[in-house]
Design a protein around this motif. Sequence first.
Motif, mmCIF file in Angstrom:
data_model
loop_
_atom_site.group_PDB
_atom_site.id
_atom_site.type_symbol
_atom_site.label_atom_id
_atom_site.label_comp_id
_atom_site.label_asym_id
_atom_site.label_seq_id
_atom_site.Cartn_x
_atom_site.Cartn_y
_atom_site.Cartn_z
ATOM 1 N N ALA A 185 -33.689 122.139 80.874
ATOM 2 C CA ALA A 185 -32.741 122.826 81.740
ATOM 3 C C ALA A 185 -32.809 122.279 83.153
ATOM 4 O O ALA A 185 -33.863 121.819 83.619
ATOM 5 N N GLY A 186 -31.669 122.356 83.832
ATOM 6 C CA GLY A 186 -31.653 122.057 85.252
ATOM 7 C C GLY A 186 -31.335 120.629 85.613
ATOM 8 O O GLY A 186 -31.367 120.282 86.798
ATOM 9 N N GLY A 187 -31.029 119.800 84.634
ATOM 10 C CA GLY A 187 -30.703 118.416 84.930
ATOM 11 C C GLY A 187 -29.224 118.153 84.742
ATOM 12 O O GLY A 187 -28.401 119.073 84.747
ATOM 13 N N PHE A 206 -28.874 131.778 83.798
ATOM 14 C CA PHE A 206 -28.666 130.861 82.670
ATOM 15 C C PHE A 206 -27.257 130.293 82.642
ATOM 16 O O PHE A 206 -27.072 129.112 82.350
ATOM 17 N N SER A 207 -26.261 131.090 82.951
ATOM 18 C CA SER A 207 -24.877 130.630 82.792
ATOM 19 C C SER A 207 -24.560 129.437 83.686
ATOM 20 O O SER A 207 -23.637 128.679 83.403
ATOM 21 N N ASN A 208 -25.302 129.241 84.753
ATOM 22 C CA ASN A 208 -25.082 128.112 85.643
ATOM 23 C C ASN A 208 -25.970 126.909 85.335
ATOM 24 O O ASN A 208 -25.843 125.865 85.980
ATOM 25 N N LEU A 209 -26.860 127.085 84.379
ATOM 26 C CA LEU A 209 -27.796 126.017 84.067
ATOM 27 C C LEU A 209 -27.171 124.971 83.149
ATOM 28 O O LEU A 209 -26.622 125.318 82.098
ATOM 29 N N ASN A 210 -27.286 123.709 83.530
ATOM 30 C CA ASN A 210 -26.972 122.627 82.610
ATOM 31 C C ASN A 210 -28.137 122.491 81.634
ATOM 32 O O ASN A 210 -29.303 122.529 82.040
ATOM 33 N N TYR A 231 -25.964 117.340 75.489
ATOM 34 C CA TYR A 231 -25.930 117.996 76.800
ATOM 35 C C TYR A 231 -24.751 118.944 76.841
ATOM 36 O O TYR A 231 -23.678 118.659 76.277
ATOM 37 N N ILE A 232 -24.955 120.081 77.535
ATOM 38 C CA ILE A 232 -23.842 120.988 77.782
ATOM 39 C C ILE A 232 -23.905 121.471 79.218
ATOM 40 O O ILE A 232 -24.954 121.919 79.705
ATOM 41 N N HIS A 233 -22.770 121.360 79.908
ATOM 42 C CA HIS A 233 -22.688 121.737 81.306
ATOM 43 C C HIS A 233 -22.663 123.262 81.438
ATOM 44 O O HIS A 233 -22.111 123.958 80.580
ATOM 45 N N GLY A 234 -23.224 123.750 82.542
ATOM 46 C CA GLY A 234 -23.314 125.185 82.717
ATOM 47 C C GLY A 234 -21.980 125.846 83.011
ATOM 48 O O GLY A 234 -21.622 126.861 82.400
#
Length: 121
Positions: free
Chosen positions: A98-100, A29-33, A50-53
């Motif tokens: 997530a993931g975008g 999760f911590s790396n997921l945008n 939006y929040i960057h990972g």
Amino acid sequence: QVQLLETGGGLVQAGGSLRLSCTASGGGFSNLNMGWFRQAPGKEREFVAYIHGRDGYTMYEDSVKGRFTISRDNAKNTVYLQMNSLKIEDTAVYYCAAGGWGVAYTGYAHWGQGTQVTVSS
């Protein structure tokens, strides 16, 4: 496989507040945008926040700037959308993704089921 579960929607009067939560399962999760989108009846899905990972960089759609705040708690695998000063035009189904990256919903690989937010006069 990332799975997302949104909670926190509901009915609120104009000027009120709600906080949406989106909890992710599946790891990393911590790396997921993460993004929040919304879709009103008869309208296309639109970007909200939006929040960057990696660094927590945030972006907002113009109409929600200053009213909505996106944040994340990586220890809880959860992203939040705090919505203040709600307006009738904020009424929509809100989706966590997530993931975008950024505003384009087509770039997100994982989606929650959505949670209804209704703002009344």
